[in-house]
Design a protein around this motif. Sequence first.
Motif, PDB file in Angstrom:
ATOM      1  N   TYR A   5       0.801  -1.218   0.000  1.00  0.00           N
ATOM      2  CA  TYR A   5       0.000   0.000   0.000  1.00  0.00           C
ATOM      3  C   TYR A   5       0.840   1.278   0.000  1.00  0.00           C
ATOM      4  CZ  TYR A   5      -4.543  -2.239   0.715  1.00  0.00           C
ATOM      5  OH  TYR A   5      -5.699  -2.961   0.554  1.00  0.00           O
ATOM      6  N   SER A   6       2.100   1.196   0.424  1.00  0.00           N
ATOM      7  CA  SER A   6       2.935   2.401   0.476  1.00  0.00           C
ATOM      8  C   SER A   6       3.402   2.853  -0.899  1.00  0.00           C
ATOM      9  CB  SER A   6       4.155   2.165   1.373  1.00  0.00           C
ATOM     10  OG  SER A   6       5.121   1.371   0.703  1.00  0.00           O
ATOM     11  N   GLU A   7       3.192   2.002  -1.892  1.00  0.00           N
ATOM     12  CA  GLU A   7       3.572   2.318  -3.276  1.00  0.00           C
ATOM     13  C   GLU A   7       5.033   2.740  -3.364  1.00  0.00           C
ATOM     14  OE1 GLU A   7       0.644   5.066  -4.830  1.00  0.00           O
ATOM     15  OE2 GLU A   7      -0.991   3.662  -4.407  1.00  0.00           O
ATOM     16  N   PHE A  45       7.100   3.184  -0.801  1.00  0.00           N
ATOM     17  CA  PHE A  45       7.362   4.137   0.280  1.00  0.00           C
ATOM     18  C   PHE A  45       7.197   5.586  -0.176  1.00  0.00           C
ATOM     19  CE2 PHE A  45       9.639   0.309   1.723  1.00  0.00           C
ATOM     20  CZ  PHE A  45       8.986   0.121   2.924  1.00  0.00           C
ATOM     21  N   THR A  46       6.246   5.807  -1.079  1.00  0.00           N
ATOM     22  CA  THR A  46       5.959   7.168  -1.540  1.00  0.00           C
ATOM     23  C   THR A  46       4.772   7.791  -0.800  1.00  0.00           C
ATOM     24  OG1 THR A  46       4.525   6.351  -3.324  1.00  0.00           O
ATOM     25  CG2 THR A  46       6.855   6.709  -3.857  1.00  0.00           C
ATOM     26  N   ARG A  47       4.082   6.995   0.008  1.00  0.00           N
ATOM     27  CA  ARG A  47       2.952   7.500   0.791  1.00  0.00           C
ATOM     28  C   ARG A  47       3.411   7.582   2.249  1.00  0.00           C
ATOM     29  NH1 ARG A  47      -2.134   4.043  -0.784  1.00  0.00           N
ATOM     30  NH2 ARG A  47      -3.201   5.786   0.190  1.00  0.00           N
ATOM     31  N   PRO A  48       3.669   8.807   2.743  1.00  0.00           N
ATOM     32  CA  PRO A  48       4.341   8.979   4.036  1.00  0.00           C
ATOM     33  C   PRO A  48       3.662   8.318   5.230  1.00  0.00           C
ATOM     34  CG  PRO A  48       4.258  11.061   2.849  1.00  0.00           C
ATOM     35  CD  PRO A  48       3.439  10.090   2.075  1.00  0.00           C
ATOM     36  N   VAL A  49       2.362   8.466   5.382  1.00  0.00           N
ATOM     37  CA  VAL A  49       1.681   7.926   6.563  1.00  0.00           C
ATOM     38  C   VAL A  49       1.730   6.398   6.549  1.00  0.00           C
ATOM     39  CG1 VAL A  49      -0.521   7.775   7.784  1.00  0.00           C
ATOM     40  CG2 VAL A  49       0.222   9.962   6.838  1.00  0.00           C
ATOM     41  N   ILE A  50       1.434   5.814   5.407  1.00  0.00           N
ATOM     42  CA  ILE A  50       1.473   4.350   5.301  1.00  0.00           C
ATOM     43  C   ILE A  50       2.908   3.855   5.448  1.00  0.00           C
ATOM     44  CG2 ILE A  50       1.048   2.395   3.766  1.00  0.00           C
ATOM     45  CD1 ILE A  50      -1.374   3.981   2.712  1.00  0.00           C
ATOM     46  N   SER A  51       3.855   4.585   4.909  1.00  0.00           N
ATOM     47  CA  SER A  51       5.263   4.201   5.049  1.00  0.00           C
ATOM     48  C   SER A  51       5.698   4.221   6.507  1.00  0.00           C
ATOM     49  CB  SER A  51       6.154   5.138   4.227  1.00  0.00           C
ATOM     50  OG  SER A  51       5.842   5.043   2.854  1.00  0.00           O
ATOM     51  N   THR A  73       4.146   1.279   8.257  1.00  0.00           N
ATOM     52  CA  THR A  73       4.868   0.075   7.841  1.00  0.00           C
ATOM     53  C   THR A  73       6.170  -0.053   8.611  1.00  0.00           C
ATOM     54  OG1 THR A  73       3.873   0.188   5.645  1.00  0.00           O
ATOM     55  CG2 THR A  73       5.899  -1.101   5.856  1.00  0.00           C
TER      56      THR A  73
END
Length: 106
Positions: free
Chosen positions: A22-24, A26-32, A35
């Motif tokens: 889901y972080s694509e 690690f380009t999506r900060p909150v999800i990264s 994670t």
Amino acid sequence: MSWVYLFVAGLLEVGWVVGMKYSEGFTRPVISLATGLAMFFSFYLLSAAMKNLPMGTAYAVWTGIGAVGAVVLGILLFGEAMTAARLLCVALIVSGILGLKLVTNS
């Protein structure tokens, strides 16, 4: 308590594997960040479990929970193939995890 730590560590491993997807990249900060936190706590609880469990057992169970969870969530969340062969392999992993639990004295 070591088995509880190990089980939660395995669930967190599933969480960070799905989080990586889901972080694509690690380009999506909150999800990264979530994670990364799941990774940290998964490793932390694995190391806590290894204080009383054999290393080989703890690592095999941890990776087994992660593998089974990743396959199941891959099927449910990402439309990955659900074939008889894949389900049989998952069942074999679960059998191995249960077998290690039964033969470990801690």
